[in-house]
Scaffold this motif. Structure first.
Motif, PDB file in Angstrom:
ATOM      1  N   ARG A  62       0.832  -1.187   0.000  1.00  0.00           N
ATOM      2  CA  ARG A  62       0.000   0.000   0.000  1.00  0.00           C
ATOM      3  C   ARG A  62       0.877   1.252   0.000  1.00  0.00           C
ATOM      4  NH1 ARG A  62      -5.245  -1.233  -1.199  1.00  0.00           N
ATOM      5  NH2 ARG A  62      -5.813   0.811  -0.354  1.00  0.00           N
ATOM      6  N   ASN A  63       0.226   2.427   0.093  1.00  0.00           N
ATOM      7  CA  ASN A  63       0.924   3.706   0.026  1.00  0.00           C
ATOM      8  C   ASN A  63       1.705   3.962   1.326  1.00  0.00           C
ATOM      9  OD1 ASN A  63       1.116   6.732   0.501  1.00  0.00           O
ATOM     10  ND2 ASN A  63       0.419   6.702  -1.620  1.00  0.00           N
ATOM     11  N   PRO A  64       3.036   4.111   1.263  1.00  0.00           N
ATOM     12  CA  PRO A  64       3.821   4.302   2.492  1.00  0.00           C
ATOM     13  C   PRO A  64       3.616   5.663   3.152  1.00  0.00           C
ATOM     14  CG  PRO A  64       5.232   4.443   0.565  1.00  0.00           C
ATOM     15  CD  PRO A  64       3.892   3.990   0.067  1.00  0.00           C
ATOM     16  N   ALA A  65       3.365   6.718   2.360  1.00  0.00           N
ATOM     17  CA  ALA A  65       3.177   8.052   2.939  1.00  0.00           C
ATOM     18  C   ALA A  65       1.924   8.090   3.803  1.00  0.00           C
ATOM     19  CB  ALA A  65       3.099   9.098   1.838  1.00  0.00           C
ATOM     20  N   CYS A  66       0.857   7.457   3.350  1.00  0.00           N
ATOM     21  CA  CYS A  66      -0.377   7.408   4.145  1.00  0.00           C
ATOM     22  C   CYS A  66      -0.187   6.541   5.386  1.00  0.00           C
ATOM     23  CB  CYS A  66      -1.521   6.867   3.287  1.00  0.00           C
ATOM     24  SG  CYS A  66      -2.060   7.972   1.969  1.00  0.00           S
ATOM     25  N   PHE A  67       0.549   5.454   5.233  1.00  0.00           N
ATOM     26  CA  PHE A  67       0.780   4.578   6.370  1.00  0.00           C
ATOM     27  C   PHE A  67       1.531   5.319   7.477  1.00  0.00           C
ATOM     28  CE2 PHE A  67       3.028   1.347   8.828  1.00  0.00           C
ATOM     29  CZ  PHE A  67       2.006   0.429   9.065  1.00  0.00           C
ATOM     30  N   ALA A  68       2.495   6.172   7.087  1.00  0.00           N
ATOM     31  CA  ALA A  68       3.253   6.942   8.071  1.00  0.00           C
ATOM     32  C   ALA A  68       2.339   7.868   8.871  1.00  0.00           C
ATOM     33  CB  ALA A  68       4.345   7.750   7.370  1.00  0.00           C
TER      34      ALA A  68
END
Length: 430
Positions: A62-68
């Protein structure tokens, strides 16, 4: 993973490391919280190597920026969205992880009229055609325009609208977060109008409510709507053969439960506003200007079909402008009724020549009183209801309706049919 241990994630090629304590903040119903459930047996790299202190690692495509952002939310309880990250993308990822409720709770705080801030403005449809705006229990809303109701989820994404095939929408209300109740005008020569329930998600018809008189189903025009704590539905009704009054339906079965026929001198079928009062077990019915010059307010007791209390400005010595009541609401203590009349409205209404009139509206919430006038909403607080704040913006013209629910205030403007969304900022994390 064991309690208090470390957990590693590889999200879209980017490494993250956290603890089981942080993941527990997600809740067991979420994807991340489920990792702590012993019955959720998904093998992960590193889980059996390196001894007890080794961190388990999970790969998520999935999207790493959103996960952060979401991981930081679980750690701190605060939501910080970088300027370059679209909020709709974050909402989509939060939905995937089962964290949408966490994001919503951090997005805005508990409703407080004195701390409201303009969060967004949503362009509407058909300028000058707005009938009503209604807040949904989950923070979404709907806007009635002529014969259609446009529905928005709490992320303000528009869902499939409800179209009534040219029947005029008189009122709309949320029966629950997924069900809309729509009252419509019957067209001359058509057996339409009445009241129906629609899905707030798909726009599909769920149930059409019927009215029977002398055991015969009759067509009717439905007006103002209200609910009580027993899930009964109330609607002002106008039939073709002077069958005027207040209809009552069971929301669970959809069947008519009662009908309070209009007594002489009490215009129930034309009622503009209905409000159920729990403490007195009565329904407040208000018939207002401009629908009628002689305004009336009454309390109906359905147990013995009586008018427990009534007031009318008919026959009073005051001028028409002083008598004309434009809106009324029972206060939260249910011991008084607040009204605003035409005289007060005229003093404050600075509409330009040719501009359509937008009559003021009233609402109560959390011990505060709200009153719209022109392009602003005044907030009154305390036992004496002192003016404590004013909500105003310069775009969209006069406010023709507003609604409070889901910890948000929605204000519908007349000229551009734009609606504003006001929210209370979340409390600071200490």
């Amino acid at each position: 993973p064991g309690g208090g241990g470390r957990v590693r994630f590889n999200v879209g090629g980017q490494a993250f490391e956290t603890t089981t304590t942080t993941l527990a903040n997600a809740g067991r119903d979420s994807m991340l919280g489920a990792l702590l459930d012993a019955s959720w047996n998904v093998p992960c790299a590193g889980a059996s190597a390196g001894g007890e202190d080794a961190a388990a690692e999970y790969f998520i495509d999935r999207n790493p920026a959103c996960f952060a952002v979401l991981l930081d939310l679980l750690r701190t309880g605060s939501l910080h969205v970088p300027p370059h990250l679209p909020e709709k993308l974050l909402y989509r990822e939060a939905l995937y992880y089962g964290l949408l409720d966490h994001v919503r709770a951090a997005r805005w705080g508990t409703f407080d009229g004195d701390r409201l801030r303009l969060a967004s403005s949503v362009p509407g449809r058909a300028p000058g055609d707005g009938t009503a705006v209604r807040a949904a229990p989950d923070g979404g809303c709907c806007v009635a325009h002529g014969g259609a109701v446009h529905v928005y989820n709490w992320m303000l994404d528009e869902r499939r609208p409800v179209s009534l095939d040219h029947s005029q929408v008189n009122d709309v209300a949320y029966l629950d977060a997924s069900t809309l109740l729509i009252a419509a005008r019957e067209r001359l020569g058509k057996c339409d109008g009445g009241m129906a329930a629609f899905s707030a998600v798909s726009g599909d018809l769920r149930h059409r409510f019927r009215v029977q008189h002398d055991r015969q189903a009759k067509s009717f025009t439905a007006g103002a709507l209200a609910f009580d704590r027993d899930s009964r539905i109330f609607a002002s009704c106008k039939g073709r053969l002077n069958e005027y009054g207040i209809g009552v339906w069971d929301s669970a079965t959809g069947e008519q439960a009662d009908f309070f026929y209009e007594p002489p001198g009490c215009a129930l079928g034309d009622a503009d506003r209905l409000q159920w009062l729990d403490a007195t077990n009565a329904l407040m019915v208000a018939t207002l200007f401009p629908k009628t010059d002689n305004c009336s307010i009454g309390l109906l007791d359905f147990r013995d079909k009586s008018v427990a209390w009534s007031w009318s400005d008919a026959g009073t010595a005051a001028s028409l402008e002083e008598k004309r009541v434009l809106h009324a609401i029972a206060m939260e203590d249910e011991r008084s009724v607040c009204v605003i009349n035409h005289s007060r409205s005229k003093l404050m209404n600075r509409k330009a020549p040719g501009e359509e009139s937008c009559y003021p509206k009233l609402a109560t919430h959390g011990g505060q009183l709200f009153s719209s006038m022109n392009d602003s909403i005044s907030v009154f607080s305390g036992p004496e209801h002192v003016l404590t704040s004013t909500l105003r913006r310069s775009y969209g013209g006069a406010i023709c309706d507003f609604s409070i629910g889901g910890d948000r205030l929605f204000a519908l403007h007349n000229e551009e049919n734009v609606f504003d969304v006001w929210e209370t900022p979340p409390p600071p994390i200490i």
